[in-house]
Design a protein around this motif. Structure first.
Motif, PDB file in Angstrom:
ATOM      1  N   LEU A 335      27.303  30.233   8.641  1.00  0.00           N
ATOM      2  CA  LEU A 335      28.492  30.412   9.473  1.00  0.00           C
ATOM      3  C   LEU A 335      29.424  31.456   8.869  1.00  0.00           C
ATOM      4  CD1 LEU A 335      29.309  26.678  10.289  1.00  0.00           C
ATOM      5  CD2 LEU A 335      28.056  28.324  11.708  1.00  0.00           C
ATOM      6  N   ALA A 336      29.931  32.343   9.724  1.00  0.00           N
ATOM      7  CA  ALA A 336      30.791  33.421   9.245  1.00  0.00           C
ATOM      8  C   ALA A 336      31.828  33.781  10.292  1.00  0.00           C
ATOM      9  CB  ALA A 336      29.955  34.658   8.893  1.00  0.00           C
ATOM     10  N   ARG A 337      32.983  34.217   9.831  1.00  0.00           N
ATOM     11  CA  ARG A 337      33.993  34.745  10.747  1.00  0.00           C
ATOM     12  C   ARG A 337      33.664  36.192  11.113  1.00  0.00           C
ATOM     13  NH1 ARG A 337      39.945  33.062   8.848  1.00  0.00           N
ATOM     14  NH2 ARG A 337      40.363  33.611  11.031  1.00  0.00           N
ATOM     15  N   LYS A 338      33.014  36.882  10.157  1.00  0.00           N
ATOM     16  CA  LYS A 338      32.582  38.256  10.399  1.00  0.00           C
ATOM     17  C   LYS A 338      31.200  38.182  11.039  1.00  0.00           C
ATOM     18  CE  LYS A 338      32.544  42.657   7.873  1.00  0.00           C
ATOM     19  NZ  LYS A 338      32.683  43.282   6.528  1.00  0.00           N
ATOM     20  N   THR A 339      31.114  38.474  12.303  1.00  0.00           N
ATOM     21  CA  THR A 339      29.895  38.205  13.066  1.00  0.00           C
ATOM     22  C   THR A 339      28.683  39.016  12.618  1.00  0.00           C
ATOM     23  OG1 THR A 339      30.629  39.804  14.737  1.00  0.00           O
ATOM     24  CG2 THR A 339      31.172  37.477  15.124  1.00  0.00           C
ATOM     25  N   SER A 340      28.913  40.096  11.882  1.00  0.00           N
ATOM     26  CA  SER A 340      27.789  40.927  11.440  1.00  0.00           C
ATOM     27  C   SER A 340      27.036  40.312  10.260  1.00  0.00           C
ATOM     28  CB  SER A 340      28.295  42.319  11.042  1.00  0.00           C
ATOM     29  OG  SER A 340      29.224  42.231   9.972  1.00  0.00           O
ATOM     30  N   LEU A 341      27.589  39.263   9.664  1.00  0.00           N
ATOM     31  CA  LEU A 341      26.968  38.659   8.488  1.00  0.00           C
ATOM     32  C   LEU A 341      25.908  37.637   8.882  1.00  0.00           C
ATOM     33  CD1 LEU A 341      30.126  37.993   6.265  1.00  0.00           C
ATOM     34  CD2 LEU A 341      28.443  39.817   5.965  1.00  0.00           C
ATOM     35  N   LYS A 342      24.752  37.717   8.242  1.00  0.00           N
ATOM     36  CA  LYS A 342      23.729  36.697   8.471  1.00  0.00           C
ATOM     37  C   LYS A 342      24.089  35.414   7.729  1.00  0.00           C
ATOM     38  CE  LYS A 342      18.771  35.832   8.420  1.00  0.00           C
ATOM     39  NZ  LYS A 342      17.414  36.354   8.107  1.00  0.00           N
ATOM     40  N   TYR A 343      24.708  35.577   6.557  1.00  0.00           N
ATOM     41  CA  TYR A 343      25.179  34.441   5.763  1.00  0.00           C
ATOM     42  C   TYR A 343      26.660  34.638   5.469  1.00  0.00           C
ATOM     43  CZ  TYR A 343      20.362  32.969   4.987  1.00  0.00           C
ATOM     44  OH  TYR A 343      19.075  32.528   5.176  1.00  0.00           O
ATOM     45  N   GLY A 344      27.473  33.670   5.853  1.00  0.00           N
ATOM     46  CA  GLY A 344      28.915  33.799   5.660  1.00  0.00           C
ATOM     47  C   GLY A 344      29.416  33.219   4.353  1.00  0.00           C
ATOM     48  N   PHE A 345      28.734  32.156   3.849  1.00  0.00           N
ATOM     49  CA  PHE A 345      29.236  31.436   2.673  1.00  0.00           C
ATOM     50  C   PHE A 345      30.756  31.313   2.764  1.00  0.00           C
ATOM     51  CE2 PHE A 345      25.107  32.991   1.175  1.00  0.00           C
ATOM     52  CZ  PHE A 345      24.570  31.815   0.672  1.00  0.00           C
ATOM     53  N   ASN A 346      31.178  30.780   3.927  1.00  0.00           N
ATOM     54  CA  ASN A 346      32.600  30.708   4.233  1.00  0.00           C
ATOM     55  C   ASN A 346      33.313  29.702   3.329  1.00  0.00           C
ATOM     56  OD1 ASN A 346      35.053  29.819   6.262  1.00  0.00           O
ATOM     57  ND2 ASN A 346      34.396  31.936   6.563  1.00  0.00           N
ATOM     58  N   GLU A 347      34.612  29.861   3.254  1.00  0.00           N
ATOM     59  CA  GLU A 347      35.446  29.029   2.376  1.00  0.00           C
ATOM     60  C   GLU A 347      35.530  27.580   2.858  1.00  0.00           C
ATOM     61  OE1 GLU A 347      40.055  29.171   0.690  1.00  0.00           O
ATOM     62  OE2 GLU A 347      39.412  30.462   2.344  1.00  0.00           O
ATOM     63  N   TRP A 348      35.850  27.391   4.157  1.00  0.00           N
ATOM     64  CA  TRP A 348      35.924  26.038   4.693  1.00  0.00           C
ATOM     65  C   TRP A 348      35.700  26.055   6.200  1.00  0.00           C
ATOM     66  CZ3 TRP A 348      39.831  24.390   8.118  1.00  0.00           C
ATOM     67  CH2 TRP A 348      40.948  25.231   8.236  1.00  0.00           C
ATOM     68  N   ILE A 349      35.250  24.896   6.704  1.00  0.00           N
ATOM     69  CA  ILE A 349      34.858  24.745   8.100  1.00  0.00           C
ATOM     70  C   ILE A 349      35.732  23.658   8.727  1.00  0.00           C
ATOM     71  CG2 ILE A 349      32.880  24.317   9.634  1.00  0.00           C
ATOM     72  CD1 ILE A 349      32.383  26.565   7.525  1.00  0.00           C
ATOM     73  N   LYS A 350      36.208  23.893   9.948  1.00  0.00           N
ATOM     74  CA  LYS A 350      36.983  22.873  10.645  1.00  0.00           C
ATOM     75  C   LYS A 350      36.077  21.704  11.026  1.00  0.00           C
ATOM     76  CE  LYS A 350      40.275  22.137  14.401  1.00  0.00           C
ATOM     77  NZ  LYS A 350      41.137  22.761  15.415  1.00  0.00           N
ATOM     78  N   ALA A 351      36.502  20.490  10.690  1.00  0.00           N
ATOM     79  CA  ALA A 351      35.631  19.327  10.846  1.00  0.00           C
ATOM     80  C   ALA A 351      35.291  19.019  12.296  1.00  0.00           C
ATOM     81  CB  ALA A 351      36.293  18.103  10.198  1.00  0.00           C
TER      82      ALA A 351
END
Length: 387
Positions: A335-351
């Motif tokens: 999951l990523a906020r930057k849509t071009s990324l295959k892997y986001g390794f995002n900081e946190w996700i809304k539950a």
């Protein structure tokens, strides 16, 4: 595990290494950045926790980078032994978790490199600083509100996370007598009577529930569930085998209920629940802007904590559940906020809706994926199971 899933995990591990290498050189003295595009600063707590993944990655570049971080922190350590919140800034002080994380990271680095005297003086000063963080002089470490990684959530007095960190480094360094005293202190019940009798000391065990309290101080406590602190309690061996399994079963059952009532979308648990709501007495007005229910520290899904939960499942020998959660973790890190990324390794996700809300390519998200995958692969928990 099916071969296609194994391939997915291997691909995600390679992507995690790419993130860590990308973040290795930031704009502050060439120190690592905390996230790929946001957070260019070298935040101490993020980088210290990332050593768990770096140390099992087999990547010498990353190990050299974390050595530079540790040495820079030692140079910026206060004369009393406190470790700053930013690696490069000796004046950015006041965090309750940076010093225990530094001690743990130095212990891990020593274990990997076999350099038993690495940063000897800095480590001794940090250990002394931590001894003085117990106001009752009875092993439990206290903190000020919003001084640990939860900079938008109140933890008052004896917080679970900081104390499980302390227990973990004491065991890692072979300081077993001190570790046992802390375990005994944490093993007392929280005080619920409203009266603190002479010679009765508070602890972090919750009456009638299997998990440890979020925090406790005198007659006050919070019995909301802290996934990070309880995962470390299991991983470090602070929780007995039976308690560890009871905690895990409780988590999974609570998550089923949250999914049923729309409070949780993912198969991974939130970092904190039940969520604090505006009608609750522990709600703070500032939470309306930064910490709404199911968001950020108030119940967001944090990949780095999910990595520790997967490791805790391995420590509890819940191998099939650990594999299942690792597969879900592999989906989450895409999951990523930057849509071009295959892997986001995002900081946190809304539950509630599973949407990524933090910064992409977060260092500790990538590092803890590597660590979790290693634990599941080997059915071991490096730096905890052998300590």
């Amino acid at each position: 595990m099916h071969s296609s899933l194994l391939l997915e995990i291997e691909e995600a591990k390679r992507a995690a290494i790419e993130v860590l290498v990308h973040n290795m050189h930031g704009p502050f003295h060439g120190l690592p950045r905390t996230a790929g595009w946001g957070y260019p600063e070298p935040y101490t707590r993020d980088l210290m926790l990332s050593i768990l993944g770096i140390a099992v990655s087999g990547n010498q570049q990353l190990m050299d980078s974390i050595r530079k971080v540790l040495e820079t922190l030692a140079l910026n350590q206060t004369k009393l032994g406190h470790i700053p919140s930013l690696v490069h800034d000796s004046e950015d002080r006041g965090a309750s978790d940076t010093t225990p994380l530094f001690i743990l990271a130095v212990g891990i680095y020593r274990r990997v490199t076999l350099d038993k005297h690495f940063l000897k003086s800095a480590l001794e000063k940090a250990l002394l600083w931590m001894e003085y963080q117990s106001p009752s002089d009875r092993s439990l470490v206290a903190q000020q509100p919003t001084s640990d990684w939860r900079d938008e959530q109140w933890v008052t007095g004896y917080g679970l996370f900081v104390n499980t960190l302390t227990y973990s480094y004491l065991k890692l360094l072979g300081l077993y007598e001190r570790a046992d005293k802390l375990r005994h202190a944490m093993g007392r019940f929280t005080i619920t009577s409203g009266v603190m009798h002479k010679h009765v000391h508070e602890g972090l065990v919750v009456m009638y529930k299997p998990y440890y309290a979020f925090w406790s101080y005198k007659i006050f406590s919070s019995e909301r569930f802290d996934l990070l602190g309880n995962s470390l309690a299991i991983l470090s061996g602070l929780a007995s085998s039976s308690r560890a399994n009871e905690i895990i079963t409780w988590i999974e059952n609570e998550c089923i209920n949250m999914r049923k009532n729309g409070e949780l979308k993912s198969d991974l648990p939130p970092n904190f629940f039940p969520y604090i709501k505006p009608t609750n007495p522990d709600w703070h007005e500032r939470y309306k802007k930064y910490n709404n229910p199911g968001e950020y520290h108030n119940g967001g899904i944090w990949p780095f904590i999910c990595g520790l939960y997967v490791a805790a499942l391995v420590a509890a020998k819940r191998y099939r559940l650990a594999e299942k959660k690792l597969i879900e973790f592999t989906m989450i890190v895409k999951l990523a906020r930057k849509t071009s990324l295959k892997y986001g390794f995002n900081e946190w996700i809304k539950a509630q809706d599973g949407m990524p809300m933090g910064q992409d390519w977060q260092t500790w998200s990538a590092a803890m994926y590597i660590y979790a995958a290693k634990c599941v692969e080997t059915r071991e928990t490096p730096f905890f199971s052998s300590s």
